[in-house]
Design a protein around this motif. Structure first.
Motif: not given
Ligand code: SF4
Ligand code: 13P
Length: 301
Positions: A23, A58, A85, A171, A173
């Motif tokens: 991503y 992240v 999350m 949030p 997805h």
């Molecule tokens: Fe992955 Fe969603 Fe967390 Fe972003 S918010 S790091 S897309 S799980």
């Protein structure tokens, strides 16, 4: 000198490796030594010979790299790149759930803090969640699956069981709606629909393929089809186009972008290499306990 040249030079001098999640921004894909999903990144972190890991992703991902390579310096170029999350559950929350279900085995999604992983029996990613659950169910009746309620429901439906779950979700997805898929299908009737299992069940029901980001990349490369509707964070589409120049990719929703993943840019990667920022540290006992749940996953995968 160009930013990318400076990064390449410094990376060599400092014996560093750059790992990036699917991503990340295109320019980060282009300078990374490895681009992949959470599982592939964990495996790369475990086996690299580099002394420094620059983690473009992240916080929980960099923490997982540190747990698997404790002797290495793991750096996250933006200290605020977290995962909402993962922040939806803490170790006390999990303890209460476990106290209420003492016979259950805890399977935690990799999108959790090290403290939560330390309290789990097994870890999983979206690439192996089904396999991990099937494996656990050979010897156990009950599974606590945290924190993603949508991934939990998807896996529970596949194995025909009910799991004990938590109210967590992604949030990014969750922004993708069934009507987005219906609309995209109208515009591109021949396209195959690929959905990430962090999406709501109404979306996975509309999918031709439900897969982790890495499995999506493999699918589009190997399939005879030439058009694909992609229901996950839109950063992945850069990689899909790069690897498959003759094929077409349509995001299910342009809204599906993760602001935390996009915090990292080339300047921050360079500063990270120059100043060794921001170093990820985890208390020794947490790290040792968390490693058990991750290693149990790597043994099954
Ligand atoms: Fe992955 Fe969603 Fe967390 Fe972003 S918010 S790091 S897309 S799980
Ligand atoms: P995967 O790349 O492991 O499928 O994970 C998706 C995700 O949301 C990571 O934060």
């Amino acid at each position: 000198m160009e930013l990318t040249d400076k990064i390449k030079k410094l990376k060599k001098e400092k014996n560093a490796v750059i790992l990036a999640h699917n991503y990340q921004l295109p320019e980060i894909h282009d300078i990374a030594d490895f681009v992949g999903d959470s599982l592939g990144l964990s495996m790369s972190a475990a086996k690299t010979d580099a002394e420094i890991i620059i983690f473009c992703g992240v916080h929980f991902m960099a923490e997982t790299a540190k747990i698997l390579s404790p002797q290495k310096t793991v750096l996250l170029p933006d200290k605020n790149a977290g995962c909402p999350m993962a922040d939806m559950i803490n170790a006390d929350d999990l303890k209460s759930l476990q106290d209420a279900h003492p016979k259950a085995v805890t399977l935690c999604y990799v999108n959790t803090s090290a403290a939560v992983k330390a309290q789990c029996d097994y870890c999983c990613t979206s690439a192996n969640a089904l396999k991990m659950a099937q494996n656990i169910l050979k010897n156990n009746e009950e599974i606590i699956f945290i924190p993603d309620k949508y991934l939990a429901q998807y896996v529970a439906d596949q194995v025909g069981r009910k799991f004990i779950t938590w109210e967590g979700y992604c949030p990014t997805h969750a922004k993708i709606l069934p009507e987005n898929i219906m609309q995209a299908k109208k515009l591109h009737p021949r396209a195959k629909v690929l959905v990430h299992p962090e999406c709501k069940p109404q979306l996975t029901e509309l999918a031709d393929v439900v897969a982790s980001t890495e499995k999506m990349c493999a699918y589009v490369q190997n399939a005879p089809d030439t058009e694909f509707i992609i229901a996950t964070e839109i950063g992945i589409i850069y990689r899909m186009k790069k690897e498959n120049p003759g094929k077409s990719f349509y995001p299910a929703s342009d809204m599906a972008t993760c602001p935390n993943m996009k915090r990292i840019n080339l300047e921050k990667v360079l500063w990270s290499l120059e100043d060794l920022t921001y170093e990820i540290t985890v208390p020794q006992d947490t790290m040792d306990k968390a490693r058990l749940s991750i290693e149990r996953m790597l043994q099954v995968t």
